[in-house]
Scaffold this motif. Structure first.
Motif, mmCIF file in Angstrom:
data_model
loop_
_atom_site.group_PDB
_atom_site.id
_atom_site.type_symbol
_atom_site.label_atom_id
_atom_site.label_comp_id
_atom_site.label_asym_id
_atom_site.label_seq_id
_atom_site.Cartn_x
_atom_site.Cartn_y
_atom_site.Cartn_z
ATOM 1 N N LEU A 141 87.559 54.726 59.840
ATOM 2 C CA LEU A 141 88.831 55.309 60.283
ATOM 3 C C LEU A 141 89.734 55.578 59.078
ATOM 4 C CD1 LEU A 141 89.682 52.966 63.319
ATOM 5 C CD2 LEU A 141 88.424 55.143 63.338
ATOM 6 N N ALA A 142 90.485 56.667 59.162
ATOM 7 C CA ALA A 142 91.454 57.009 58.117
ATOM 8 C C ALA A 142 92.802 56.360 58.435
ATOM 9 C CB ALA A 142 91.605 58.518 58.046
ATOM 10 N N PRO A 143 93.641 56.175 57.418
ATOM 11 C CA PRO A 143 94.973 55.599 57.687
ATOM 12 C C PRO A 143 95.713 56.420 58.737
ATOM 13 C CG PRO A 143 94.580 55.763 55.315
ATOM 14 C CD PRO A 143 93.430 56.469 55.985
ATOM 15 N N GLY A 144 96.354 55.726 59.661
ATOM 16 C CA GLY A 144 97.153 56.396 60.673
ATOM 17 C C GLY A 144 96.385 56.816 61.913
ATOM 18 N N GLU A 145 95.049 56.753 61.866
ATOM 19 C CA GLU A 145 94.272 57.152 63.044
ATOM 20 C C GLU A 145 94.338 56.059 64.116
ATOM 21 O OE1 GLU A 145 90.840 60.316 62.039
ATOM 22 O OE2 GLU A 145 90.304 58.254 61.515
ATOM 23 N N VAL A 146 94.194 56.504 65.365
ATOM 24 C CA VAL A 146 94.129 55.572 66.491
ATOM 25 C C VAL A 146 92.768 55.747 67.157
ATOM 26 C CG1 VAL A 146 95.119 54.894 68.704
ATOM 27 C CG2 VAL A 146 96.614 55.697 66.851
ATOM 28 N N ALA A 197 92.827 44.797 62.330
ATOM 29 C CA ALA A 197 93.084 45.892 61.389
ATOM 30 C C ALA A 197 92.038 45.873 60.279
ATOM 31 C CB ALA A 197 94.480 45.745 60.792
ATOM 32 N N GLY A 198 91.487 47.030 59.971
ATOM 33 C CA GLY A 198 90.504 47.129 58.908
ATOM 34 C C GLY A 198 89.074 46.978 59.366
ATOM 35 N N ARG A 199 88.852 46.574 60.610
ATOM 36 C CA ARG A 199 87.494 46.356 61.095
ATOM 37 C C ARG A 199 86.660 47.637 61.043
ATOM 38 N NH1 ARG A 199 83.122 43.037 62.358
ATOM 39 N NH2 ARG A 199 82.007 43.881 64.124
ATOM 40 N N MET A 200 87.279 48.776 61.368
ATOM 41 C CA MET A 200 86.509 50.022 61.448
ATOM 42 C C MET A 200 86.954 51.024 60.381
ATOM 43 S SD MET A 200 86.298 50.474 65.598
ATOM 44 C CE MET A 200 85.101 51.804 65.565
ATOM 45 N N GLY A 201 87.477 50.528 59.277
ATOM 46 C CA GLY A 201 87.927 51.434 58.229
ATOM 47 C C GLY A 201 89.287 51.003 57.722
ATOM 48 N N ASP A 218 95.242 50.493 57.987
ATOM 49 C CA ASP A 218 96.410 51.171 58.564
ATOM 50 C C ASP A 218 96.024 52.043 59.754
ATOM 51 O OD1 ASP A 218 98.246 50.087 56.753
ATOM 52 O OD2 ASP A 218 97.592 51.526 55.226
ATOM 53 N N ALA A 219 94.825 51.817 60.296
ATOM 54 C CA ALA A 219 94.433 52.488 61.542
ATOM 55 C C ALA A 219 94.543 51.479 62.682
ATOM 56 C CB ALA A 219 93.002 53.001 61.429
ATOM 57 N N ASP A 220 94.761 51.968 63.894
ATOM 58 C CA ASP A 220 94.870 51.092 65.060
ATOM 59 C C ASP A 220 93.602 51.185 65.908
ATOM 60 O OD1 ASP A 220 97.349 50.016 64.560
ATOM 61 O OD2 ASP A 220 98.420 51.607 65.630
ATOM 62 N N ILE A 221 93.108 50.031 66.356
ATOM 63 C CA ILE A 221 91.915 50.004 67.208
ATOM 64 C C ILE A 221 92.274 49.349 68.543
ATOM 65 C CG2 ILE A 221 89.513 49.285 67.429
ATOM 66 C CD1 ILE A 221 89.634 48.704 64.335
ATOM 67 N N PHE A 222 92.139 50.122 69.617
ATOM 68 C CA PHE A 222 92.244 49.570 70.965
ATOM 69 C C PHE A 222 90.824 49.302 71.465
ATOM 70 C CE2 PHE A 222 96.195 51.826 70.402
ATOM 71 C CZ PHE A 222 97.131 51.142 71.158
ATOM 72 N N MET A 223 90.634 48.229 72.228
ATOM 73 C CA MET A 223 89.302 47.935 72.783
ATOM 74 C C MET A 223 89.323 48.017 74.297
ATOM 75 S SD MET A 223 87.307 44.817 70.880
ATOM 76 C CE MET A 223 88.547 43.611 71.258
ATOM 77 N N LEU A 248 95.122 45.565 72.894
ATOM 78 C CA LEU A 248 95.940 46.215 71.874
ATOM 79 C C LEU A 248 95.423 45.867 70.475
ATOM 80 C CD1 LEU A 248 99.583 45.626 73.230
ATOM 81 C CD2 LEU A 248 97.881 47.335 73.898
ATOM 82 N N PRO A 249 95.710 46.687 69.486
ATOM 83 C CA PRO A 249 95.242 46.427 68.124
ATOM 84 C C PRO A 249 95.630 45.021 67.650
ATOM 85 C CG PRO A 249 96.216 48.603 68.242
ATOM 86 C CD PRO A 249 96.493 47.936 69.566
ATOM 87 N N GLY A 250 94.703 44.374 66.966
ATOM 88 C CA GLY A 250 94.995 43.046 66.418
ATOM 89 C C GLY A 250 93.875 42.072 66.692
ATOM 90 N N SER A 251 93.767 41.612 67.919
ATOM 91 C CA SER A 251 92.662 40.734 68.286
ATOM 92 C C SER A 251 92.595 40.707 69.803
ATOM 93 C CB SER A 251 92.870 39.315 67.757
ATOM 94 O OG SER A 251 93.761 38.606 68.595
#
Lengths: 421, 177
Positions: free
Chosen positions: A371-376, A386-390, A393-398, A273-276
């Motif tokens: 990534l733009a704000p709000g993108e998943v 948060a912020g790693r790929m832009g 305010d975007a969410d990154i799942f790995m 999940l987004p975060g770490s």
């Protein structure tokens, strides 16, 4: 008492009979590797000259430099950093590689990661070279100590052994294994230790999958990870080696801090999940399936190898990426790119609507197409803070490349076993 | 020319400025969007804003941060602790540290003390007496003394010198300081 492969490599690199866990002494790496990045290499060059009087390194064969970040440099300063690196590399006669792909991968392709060798870098993902029975350690800016003196003081780490049995089922990758391990033992489960992978499940694992597994060791607290050499890694190493090498192996009676037995047949696809990558953030993909995505990324020093691209192409062959989803595919190196092209995999992915992009680190850290704000986004990158790929305010799942491809196909997070044949 | 960090005495006194939880990602102390900044004024303006609006008004020279297990987890970019040093934070006492963070900040000359039990034993603004060589933490107001794991000899040399760079400069540098 026997020794682990890590102790043996560091004994040899430190010119001692038997490295003992917890000792600290100078070791001499076979290669001291870096990529150029503002605030790192440009600073090293200046400090070496101004503060240490090093105007030309004494043993250029032990220095390896990559330009794999900021490839599409956006301003004069970044262009200048690349130029300074080229000039320094040329003047010093060190190994220098630009635009050939992500250095952690190219280091393997060019024969720097030979079984039994020891390499340092400021970036901890060099641990991926453990796939070949070499030991790669990230030492952060202490790399400068190596660059100035030729050696570096190290604490000899303990080792935890992960004995693998079974095999990865279709739809499963080693990314699922490392995230499951973190989930089970915690983000500091092997703090300050090396993760050693053994057993028939390890020997059955393709090299690219071993690299991904080793490259993510830091998120379990590991200082590195390693496989003992076997016929697969030795055969690869003999092909790429430019000099003789002597493999090392753990003794049967080596002492480990802990031992875990893992049956690969029990694995299920994992998502972070987004975060770490911490334990509480790691779940079965099924638990979050249905989460809509707008962006998908296959690449990075951990994933994006030929096995990942084959798996993605298998899922997307004859299909289309879901409407509203942008899938970027970045093969980890130019050599992998060319192989994937020759196998027709990239055409398959392009036909499915994927953007296939030149090999570099630039998507993974948000430099290219942020990534733009709000993108998943669902990503095979190495970090999902948060912020790693832009935008922050975007969410990154790995997840694995297979999970990313399956999710790009459906437009939402998807257990790849639902779409893989 | 690179400025040498200040050399630390063995015993330091200061307050607990903040107590973080387990797996603390240091980027959050300045916000991920700020990890590429180096301007001290900018870092001052964003430091700890996500946690406490007036943290930078309250913190004083010589204060400590306290953490739980695995402090510094993630990609431990240097900027967050640069911001903390600018605010006067002298070191971190935690249950344990992530290896990458530990290596990077000990190299930067910051004492990182591994002291089991510290995150639950102390409270914010407790006055500490810390011997970083012996890894002891005393809280006189509580009659408390905690014993941690001292750094090895090389680590102590590094902190005493003011960090890896200063030590390297002393051992191999060509500049006379």
């Amino acid at each position: 008492m026997g020794q682990t492969i890590t102790q043996k490599i560091l004994s040899r690199a430190g010119s001692v009979d038997a490295a003992q866990v917890g000792e600290n002494y100078p070791v001499r790496p076979d290669y001291m590797v870096a990529y150029d990045f503002p605030g790192y290499t440009d600073r090293f060059f200046r400090q070496m000259k101004e503060d240490f009087g090093v105007t030309k390194v004494a043993e250029p064969d032990r220095y390896v430099l990559f330009i794999d970040h900021l490839l599409s440099n956006k301003n004069e300063h970044e262009a200048e950093v690349h130029k300074v690196t080229r000039d320094w590399a040329h003047k010093n006669g060190v190994h220098f590689h630009e635009g050939e792909g992500i250095g952690h991968q190219v280091a393997a392709e060019l024969g720097y990661a030979l079984p039994g060798s020891f390499l340092i870098h400021f970036d901890g993902h060099i641990s991926s070279l453990g796939a070949f029975g070499s030991l790669g350690m990230g030492v952060r800016r202490d790399l400068l100590e190596g660059w100035v003196t030729g050696g570096i003081n190290l604490d000899i780490p303990d080792t935890t052994r992960f004995h693998l049995t079974g095999s990865l089922a279709p739809g499963l990758e080693s990314r699922d294994l490392i995230h499951k391990i973190i989930s089970d033992i915690g983000a500091d489960g092997v703090a300050f230790q090396v993760m050693e992978y053994t057993g028939p499940g390890a020997q059955a694992m393709p090299l690219g999958q071993r690299q991904a597994l080793c490259g993510m060791a830091m998120f379990a607290g590991g200082v590195s990870a390693i496989f003992n050499p076997d016929e697969l890694s030795l055969e690869y190493s003999r092909k790429v080696a430019k000099k003789d090498f002597e493999p090392l192996y753990s003794d049967p009676d080596a002492e480990y801090a802990a031992r875990y037995d893992i049956n690969l047949n029990d694995l299920s696809p994992q998502i972070v999940l987004p975060g770490s990558a911490r334990a509480a953030n790691t779940h079965d993909v099924r638990e979050v399936s249905g989460q809509k995505i707008q962006r998908a990324f296959i690449g990075s020093c951990a994933s994006g190898r030929i096995e990942d691209i084959r798996a993605a192409a298998q899922i997307l062959e004859g299909e289309r990426v879901a409407s509203g989803v942008e899938l970027n595919v970045v093969p980890t190196s130019k050599r992998i790119y060319d192989q994937a092209e020759s196998e027709g995999l990239l055409d398959t992915l392009r036909t499915a609507g994927a953007h296939v992009v030149e090999s570099s680190c630039d998507f993974c850290f948000g430099y290219a197409k942020p990534l733009a704000p709000g993108e998943v986004c669902v990503s095979t990158g190495v970090l999902n803070i948060a912020g790693r790929m832009g935008s922050a305010d975007a969410d990154i799942f790995m997840g694995s490349a297979t999970t990313v491809a399956a999710s790009a196909l459906t437009g939402s997070l998807t257990d790849p076993r639902e779409v893989v044949n | 020319m690179t400025a040498l960090p200040q050399v630390l005495p063995d015993v330091l006194t200061g307050r607990v400025a903040w107590i973080f939880g387990d797996d603390h990602d240091i980027d959050l102390m300045i916000g991920v969007e700020n990890i590429k900044y180096t301007d001290p004024d900018h870092l001052h303006s964003v430091c700890m804003k996500a946690y406490e609006e007036d943290f930078t008004d309250k913190v004083r020279e010589g204060d400590w941060l306290v953490g739980g297990r695995n402090f510094g987890y993630g990609h431990p970019h240097y900027v967050a602790m640069t911001a903390m040093r600018n605010e006067g934070i002298v070191g971190v006492i935690a249950e344990s540290f992530a290896p990458g963070f530990w290596r990077g900040e000990v190299s930067n000359g910051m004492p990182l003390l591994t002291v089991p039990g510290v995150s639950s034993a102390v409270e914010r603004w407790d006055e500490l007496e810390v011997n970083w060589r012996e890894a002891t933490v005393k809280v006189a107001s509580k009659g408390l003394e905690l014993q941690g794991q001292p750094l090895n000899e090389r680590g102590q040399e590094m902190i005493a010198a003011g960090g890896r760079y200063a030590l390297l400069l002393a051992e191999h540098g060509t500049k006379v300081n």
